[in-house]
Design an enzyme around this catalytic site. Sequence first.
Site, short mmCIF file in Angstrom:
data_model
loop_
_atom_site.label_atom_id
_atom_site.label_comp_id
_atom_site.label_asym_id
_atom_site.label_seq_id
_atom_site.Cartn_x
_atom_site.Cartn_y
_atom_site.Cartn_z
CG ASN A 97 -0.40 0.06 2.57
OD1 ASN A 97 0.90 -0.63 2.44
ND2 ASN A 97 -0.62 0.73 3.84
CG ASP A 307 -2.96 -6.13 9.28
OD1 ASP A 307 -2.79 -5.93 8.51
OD2 ASP A 307 -4.43 -5.48 9.26
CG PHE A 325 -11.19 0.24 7.01
CD1 PHE A 325 -11.76 0.19 8.13
CD2 PHE A 325 -12.25 1.06 6.25
CE1 PHE A 325 -13.18 0.28 8.02
CE2 PHE A 325 -13.01 1.03 6.18
CZ PHE A 325 -14.08 0.32 6.98
N GLY A 326 -7.07 0.62 9.90
CA GLY A 326 -5.73 0.65 10.56
C GLY A 326 -4.92 1.43 11.07
#
Length: 417
Positions: A97, A307, A325-326
């Site tokens: 990403n 993650d 998100f994250g």
Amino acid sequence: MNLLIKSATIIDKSQPSLHLKKRDILIEKGLIQAIGVRIEAGKKTRVIELKNLHVSPGWFDSSVSFGEPGYEERETISNGLEVAASAGFTGIVLNTNTHPSPDTSGDIVFLKETGKGHSTSLYPMGTVSMGANGAELSEMYDMSLSGAVAFSDYKHALDNPNLLKLALLYTQNFDALVYSFPQDGQLSPKGQMHEGEVSMRLGLRGIPTLTEELRIARDLAILQYTGGKLHIPTISTASSVNLIAAAKKNGLDVSCSVAIHHLWFTDEVLDGFDSRYKTLPPLRGKKDSKALQKALAEGVIDFVTSDHCPLDVEEKRREFDQAAFGALGLEESFGVLNQIYGPEVASEILGRGRKRFGLAEAKLAAGQPAELTLFDPEAEYTLSRESLLSTSGNSMFLGIPLKGKAYGIIRGEKTSI
């Protein structure tokens, strides 16, 4: 530089004669030369003596995001690898990403070159599709020759089943691993959190477990048809565990991982609309969390991941439905797993994964390259924004007491201690 680790408790169940024993470890020119009850330091040897020192084979993370290239303000590769080393990881697999997405051999070479010289090894992935747009296959073979260890469109699901079919068929020619993120977005358009009692109470659009389970069932059916090597990252539901366990019994070459936050938190923490807890897949219910903990300990879930996903404060401090998100995870991983499982199981879990990517296992034995994690399983601390080494602050575990902290790593002739 030669190193002598003094009086370290060895945590390594694969070495029954050493496991839970206090030993000295001598490292010369990056190789473990000797492990003994008492080893004297020679000339030009640095001695490492630390409180309640424990040593295990080096930890590994299969899903880490930084920001470079394109989002350096989140985290550079250099700073990210320093964070990983301080957290005890001797190797990490880098997600795709970035901007641009790594879809050519030149992109992979850039990532490898940028990661050189650090204590932690960086293993890049390439995208499955060009630009991670899900339309056409990327230059997978060329990227593999340049050092890509797997292929992933990160958290862009492979909605086109033919693309996954072609990827699994094509990569068999060079024994590569294909990631498929388990979410059918058409079942949860604009979903913000786990669909359930909490989402209904908060009035937020839900992401049902069905979105994950249907996609996994589809991907496993394609895998059965094509063969190949499939990895399903960050599963989050009890039914997903059952689907993958059944596929493994049927002989399919499939692996999966779980993120640390899915082992610790449930969707109940979202009652305050705190976007730090907004992740993809979303935090699920207690039944799912317990099933994931059990499956990871038993090996049905192959490995754990932080993650790790650093994000700017502007991307998180928004209305919940507008926030990204994250969450961070590298610095929190051992403290979380140590409290759930204890140091022996936590260290074993964190050591898993290399073989799936075609990488050599870290071994704590004389004659082997040094790839070690040093830690104190009894260290107690509360994570704060000031104590985070990451340049982003989007950690779910801020203010939460944790137990167990890495001192750092030794890999070859490099050390972060």
